[in-house]
Design a protein around this motif. Structure first.
Motif, PDB file in Angstrom:
ATOM      1  N   PRO A 172     -44.689 -57.621  -1.611  1.00 40.97           N
ATOM      2  CA  PRO A 172     -44.935 -57.682  -0.032  1.00 40.97           C
ATOM      3  C   PRO A 172     -46.477 -58.056   0.468  1.00 40.97           C
ATOM      4  N   GLU A 173     -47.373 -57.367  -0.232  1.00 39.04           N
ATOM      5  CA  GLU A 173     -48.693 -57.427   0.128  1.00 39.04           C
ATOM      6  C   GLU A 173     -49.228 -58.987  -0.391  1.00 39.04           C
ATOM      7  N   ASN A 174     -48.824 -59.504  -1.324  1.00 36.62           N
ATOM      8  CA  ASN A 174     -49.028 -60.804  -1.791  1.00 36.62           C
ATOM      9  C   ASN A 174     -48.424 -61.735  -0.857  1.00 36.62           C
ATOM     10  N   LEU A 234     -49.236 -66.463   1.880  1.00 37.20           N
ATOM     11  CA  LEU A 234     -48.448 -67.243   2.800  1.00 37.20           C
ATOM     12  C   LEU A 234     -49.322 -67.469   4.103  1.00 37.20           C
ATOM     13  N   GLY A 235     -49.971 -66.424   4.444  1.00 38.66           N
ATOM     14  CA  GLY A 235     -50.721 -66.362   5.635  1.00 38.66           C
ATOM     15  C   GLY A 235     -52.096 -67.185   5.444  1.00 38.66           C
ATOM     16  N   ASN A 236     -52.441 -67.456   4.379  1.00 38.22           N
ATOM     17  CA  ASN A 236     -53.666 -68.008   4.159  1.00 38.22           C
ATOM     18  C   ASN A 236     -53.586 -69.202   3.033  1.00 38.22           C
ATOM     19  N   LEU A 237     -52.200 -70.029   3.252  1.00 39.82           N
ATOM     20  CA  LEU A 237     -52.202 -71.069   2.538  1.00 39.82           C
ATOM     21  C   LEU A 237     -53.224 -72.243   2.724  1.00 39.82           C
ATOM     22  N   GLY A 238     -53.747 -72.769   1.599  1.00 37.90           N
ATOM     23  CA  GLY A 238     -54.891 -73.793   1.709  1.00 37.90           C
ATOM     24  C   GLY A 238     -56.198 -72.926   1.286  1.00 37.90           C
ATOM     25  N   LEU A 278     -42.892 -65.551  10.900  1.00 39.03           N
ATOM     26  CA  LEU A 278     -43.467 -64.160  10.335  1.00 39.03           C
ATOM     27  C   LEU A 278     -44.713 -64.551   9.424  1.00 39.03           C
ATOM     28  N   ARG A 279     -44.750 -65.537   8.738  1.00 36.04           N
ATOM     29  CA  ARG A 279     -45.743 -65.499   7.716  1.00 36.04           C
ATOM     30  C   ARG A 279     -46.818 -66.710   8.322  1.00 36.04           C
ATOM     31  N   GLN A 280     -46.642 -67.024   9.212  1.00 35.40           N
ATOM     32  CA  GLN A 280     -47.788 -67.939   9.828  1.00 35.40           C
ATOM     33  C   GLN A 280     -47.937 -69.248   9.022  1.00 35.40           C
ATOM     34  N   CYS A 281     -47.084 -69.703   8.433  1.00 35.86           N
ATOM     35  CA  CYS A 281     -47.031 -70.987   7.881  1.00 35.86           C
ATOM     36  C   CYS A 281     -46.031 -72.079   8.081  1.00 35.86           C
ATOM     37  N   ALA A 282     -46.146 -73.364   7.727  1.00 33.91           N
ATOM     38  CA  ALA A 282     -45.243 -74.230   7.815  1.00 33.91           C
ATOM     39  C   ALA A 282     -44.374 -74.597   6.559  1.00 33.91           C
ATOM     40  N   PRO A 310     -50.001 -74.808   8.328  1.00 33.87           N
ATOM     41  CA  PRO A 310     -49.833 -75.484   9.431  1.00 33.87           C
ATOM     42  C   PRO A 310     -50.568 -76.833   9.597  1.00 33.87           C
ATOM     43  N   ASP A 311     -51.603 -76.729   9.215  1.00 29.40           N
ATOM     44  CA  ASP A 311     -52.481 -77.910   9.340  1.00 29.40           C
ATOM     45  C   ASP A 311     -53.347 -78.079   7.904  1.00 29.40           C
TER      46      ASP A 311
END
Length: 301
Positions: A131-133, A138-142, A159-163, A278-279
């Motif tokens: 869950p931590e990973n 996913l919250g910091n992809l890129g 929930l994970r703030q991604c696209a 997302p971007d």
């Protein structure tokens, strides 16, 4: 980049004894003990319980064990990114992989991707599905990882703030132990699941899973639903050890050697594709367009 005692700590935790860890590290047992003692002193934490049956992690040790693996991998990735930054030509797409997020879909598309992204290089970055990973990656992809392949829907993306780039709709299947009576079947019906304990992710995780859940509650109360919070190897172990049935997709067929994934005649599917920022950065955006083009071309064949 990080305290090298962390690697000694991980080795001891996985080996279960100072002597076995010393063999793996090619140093003496007293040297291993000294490093662990120094680490416990510097952190002001007790990491191990010394028993006559060997070493056991304390709760603090268990927490540090999970985080230390991520810290070490993060540092290694940082060095890799720095080296990639020195390369004048080409672009590197970092693909996160775990048992629940296999990169096989991109391997299958590789010939077509080379045509549209000839200068692109790919780096596979393995990670533990915790869950931590999941929150961090996913919250910091890129940042450390550019794309991750997996199942998703709008609820999960929010929930994970991604696209997400949808590639296919995967049939929702069931996983059972190879020793389970249902393992002898090639395909399941809803009636086959009567009297069974079906493990489903908790409500609110996926709209598609909730549709299946509501159908079962309304029309098939003979199936006992068991909620759980996160897909990881532990969920697959619970399925195998307790002789339960676990909701799964075909792409997870290699997660657990003692589980068999079977299609079910219920018509439910879930999106599968690439999770990304997302971007996304221009090279990643170009790569995603190439993937979408390759998938479309394959469907038209």
């Amino acid at each position: 980049m990080y305290n090298p005692q962390l690697e000694t700590f991980l080795t001891v935790a996985e080996a279960g004894s100072f002597n076995k860890a010393a063999e793996k590290l090619y140093i003496s047992p007293p040297a291993v003990i000294k490093q662990i003692n120094l680490l416990e002193r510097d952190l002001d934490l007790r990491l191990f319980l010394r028993t006559h049956r060997g070493l056991q992690l304390t709760k603090a040790g268990q927490s540090l064990y999970q985080d230390a693996k991520y810290i070490i991998q993060y540092c290694k990735d940082s060095v890799t990114r720095a080296r990639n930054a020195m390369e004048e030509a080409g672009q590197v797409i970092r693909i996160g992989t775990s048992p629940m997020t296999p990169a096989q879909v991109l391997v299958d598309l590789w010939p077509q991707l080379q045509e549209d992204c000839p200068d692109t290089k790919f780096q596979l970055i393995p990670f533990d599905n915790t869950p931590e990973n999941a929150r961090e990656i996913l919250g910091n992809l890129g940042q450390n990882i550019d794309v991750v392949a997996g199942i998703f829907d709008e609820t999960m993306l929010h929930l994970r703030q991604c696209a997400g780039l949808e590639l296919t709709r995967e049939p929702i299947c069931c996983a059972v132990s190879v020793h389970h009576p249902l393992a002898g079947k090639d395909r399941l019906t809803l009636q086959d699941l009567y009297g069974e304990h079906l493990m489903l992710m908790r409500r609110g995780w996926s709209h598609y899973v909730d549709l299946l859940r509501d159908d079962i509650w309304k029309n098939h109360p003979q199936i006992h639903i068991v909620d759980f919070d996160f897909y990881d190897v532990g969920a697959f172990n619970q399925c195998e050890n307790n002789n339960c049935v676990l909701m799964a997709v075909e792409n997870w067929r290699y997660v657990h050697p003692l589980l068999k994934i079977l299609p079910v005649d219920w018509g439910y599917t879930i999106p599968f594709g690439l999770l990304h920022a997302p971007d996304p950065a221009p090279p990643v955006a170009k790569f995603l367009r190439a993937v979408a083009k390759a998938v479309k071309a394959r469907e038209e064949l």
